[in-house]
Design a protein around this motif. Structure first.
Motif, PDB file in Angstrom:
ATOM      1  N   VAL A 175      -6.289  12.991  -1.613  1.00  0.00           N
ATOM      2  CA  VAL A 175      -5.412  11.918  -1.156  1.00  0.00           C
ATOM      3  C   VAL A 175      -5.802  10.642  -1.889  1.00  0.00           C
ATOM      4  CG1 VAL A 175      -4.634  10.547   0.815  1.00  0.00           C
ATOM      5  CG2 VAL A 175      -5.178  12.963   1.135  1.00  0.00           C
ATOM      6  N   THR A 204      -3.821   0.001  -2.895  1.00  0.00           N
ATOM      7  CA  THR A 204      -3.313  -1.293  -2.425  1.00  0.00           C
ATOM      8  C   THR A 204      -3.149  -2.196  -3.627  1.00  0.00           C
ATOM      9  OG1 THR A 204      -4.357  -1.102  -0.257  1.00  0.00           O
ATOM     10  CG2 THR A 204      -3.777  -3.316  -0.999  1.00  0.00           C
ATOM     11  N   SER A 212      -4.968   6.505  -2.027  1.00  0.00           N
ATOM     12  CA  SER A 212      -4.336   5.334  -1.425  1.00  0.00           C
ATOM     13  C   SER A 212      -4.616   4.132  -2.323  1.00  0.00           C
ATOM     14  CB  SER A 212      -4.891   5.074  -0.023  1.00  0.00           C
ATOM     15  OG  SER A 212      -4.352   3.884   0.512  1.00  0.00           O
ATOM     16  N   ALA A 264      -0.040   6.838  -9.190  1.00  0.00           N
ATOM     17  CA  ALA A 264      -0.539   6.227  -7.964  1.00  0.00           C
ATOM     18  C   ALA A 264      -0.534   4.711  -8.056  1.00  0.00           C
ATOM     19  CB  ALA A 264      -1.948   6.739  -7.661  1.00  0.00           C
ATOM     20  N   ASN A 306       2.806   1.521  -6.560  1.00  0.00           N
ATOM     21  CA  ASN A 306       2.417   0.338  -5.789  1.00  0.00           C
ATOM     22  C   ASN A 306       2.784  -0.952  -6.499  1.00  0.00           C
ATOM     23  OD1 ASN A 306       0.525   0.914  -3.242  1.00  0.00           O
ATOM     24  ND2 ASN A 306       0.280   2.559  -4.723  1.00  0.00           N
ATOM     25  N   THR A 352       0.838  -1.200   0.000  1.00  0.00           N
ATOM     26  CA  THR A 352       0.000   0.000   0.000  1.00  0.00           C
ATOM     27  C   THR A 352       0.870   1.245   0.000  1.00  0.00           C
ATOM     28  OG1 THR A 352      -1.823  -1.064   1.193  1.00  0.00           O
ATOM     29  CG2 THR A 352      -1.741   1.319   1.255  1.00  0.00           C
ATOM     30  N   ASP A 353       0.480   2.219  -0.801  1.00  0.00           N
ATOM     31  CA  ASP A 353       1.126   3.533  -0.801  1.00  0.00           C
ATOM     32  C   ASP A 353       0.056   4.611  -0.767  1.00  0.00           C
ATOM     33  OD1 ASP A 353       4.146   3.757  -1.057  1.00  0.00           O
ATOM     34  OD2 ASP A 353       3.744   2.176  -2.514  1.00  0.00           O
ATOM     35  N   VAL A 354       0.399   5.745  -0.175  1.00  0.00           N
ATOM     36  CA  VAL A 354      -0.499   6.886  -0.096  1.00  0.00           C
ATOM     37  C   VAL A 354       0.153   8.065  -0.807  1.00  0.00           C
ATOM     38  CG1 VAL A 354      -1.692   8.506   1.420  1.00  0.00           C
ATOM     39  CG2 VAL A 354      -1.479   6.093   2.085  1.00  0.00           C
TER      40      VAL A 354
END
Length: 318
Positions: free
Chosen positions: A138, A142, A140, A75, A79, A52-54
């Motif tokens: 934002v 996964t 996020s 995004a 990941n 996971t990255d934000v």
């Protein structure tokens, strides 16, 4: 109202979700995609690799520098690069999106178009996610992957005498950031490397099959990320600058900005190349090039046999 008109508040949550999911093609490994309480994804190996990255607006991206499509691709890419760095094959991504109510719906549509496009480049789909209200944008993501009956390639397997190799670009995203920071929008190839990385997804599983002993996604800078391998494996690593590829384009940009392109290659992040160690005399897979060697414990991360005197890459909160 068309989902491409107005704001997300005016479009509405469920109309927006339908707009960004309807008509999308899912790969065979997604057994049940968006529309239910959870997705169902095949796991042939019996184990699931997850990461996971934000990404936060103003920290990881700027919409005055990048299009929503670029941001969406980035995004997903950051990941999926982590999945490849474990030697796994990506299987799906899940997306969490938070944004203010006055966010234009076309921005969200652009973000998700980019996400689907990058997922497709990796051979996967977007199998689910969530959208919520927040004070800033934002994202996020996964990512999930499958090991294909192989053991994961971790950061802790490097041994003295192993060779260090990389696959993918180094320094391009840092050069693009420097260009954008000066208020320019060209050269486009360099700027786009900052806007949207191109990780070599297939290189991770190939490295695993070739016997890679340790591997990492170069997200924060080559030297900084090699430091993680060195610490986890209890070894030192020496990078040989004569073996690093410094393209003419980076040399040209460096000359124009008064910067040393070698610094971008050594410390610049966000290219999401893969760095791995291989046993001595191993036959490297296509696309991998040797740039150094694993040394004895205690020698740290060195460049041409000497300690590097500056920061090796990006660290949050520093």
């Amino acid at each position: 109202m068309s989902p491409n008109d107005g704001t997300v508040a005016e479009t509405g949550e469920f109309a927006l979700i339908r707009a960004v999911t309807e008509g999308r093609r899912q790969p065979p490994g997604t057994l049940l995609g968006p529309g239910d309480d959870a997705a169902v994804v095949a796991a042939p190996d019996g184990r699931v690799v997850a990461s996971t990255d934000v990404l936060v607006q103003g920290v990881h991206f700027r919409l005055d520098w990048s299009s929503p499509e670029h941001v969406g691709r980035k995004a997903v890419a950051v990941n999926l690069a982590d999945i490849a760095a474990m030697g796994a094959t990506p299987t799906t991504v899940l997306v969490g999106l938070a944004c203010p109510p006055d966010t234009p719906s076309e921005v969200v549509k652009g973000l998700t178009d980019g996400m689907w496009a990058e997922a497709e480049r990796a051979g996967v789909g977007v199998s689910g996610g969530d959208m919520v209200r927040a004070d800033q944008l934002v994202i996020s993501v996964t990512a999930l992957g499958d090991l294909g009956d192989r053991e994961p390639v971790t950061r802790s397997g490097a041994r003295p005498g192993d060779v260090l190799a990389v696959n993918g670009r180094l320094g391009w995203a840092a050069a693009g950031l420097a260009v954008l920071g000066r208020g320019f929008r060209s050269p486009v190839g360099v700027v786009n490397a900052q806007r949207c990385p191109e990780p070599p997804y297939e290189a991770g599983p190939r490295a695993a099959l070739a016997g890679a002993t340790a591997m990492i996604d170069v997200s924060d800078g080559l030297l900084a990320d090699l430091g993680h391998i060195g610490e986890a494996s209890g070894v030192g690593i020496d990078v040989r600058t004569a073996d690093l590829d410094i393209p003419a384009r980076l040399t040209e940009v460096g000359a124009a900005l008064g910067a040393d392109p070698l610094d971008w290659v050594l410390t610049g992040g966000e290219d999401h190349a893969l760095a791995a160690t291989f046993p001595p005399f191993a036959e490297l897979p296509d696309g991998w090039r040797t740039i150094g060697v694993v040394t004895m414990a205690g020698s740290g991360i060195t460049v041409d046999g000497k300690p590097f005197s500056r920061e090796g890459g990006w660290t949050h909160w520093r």
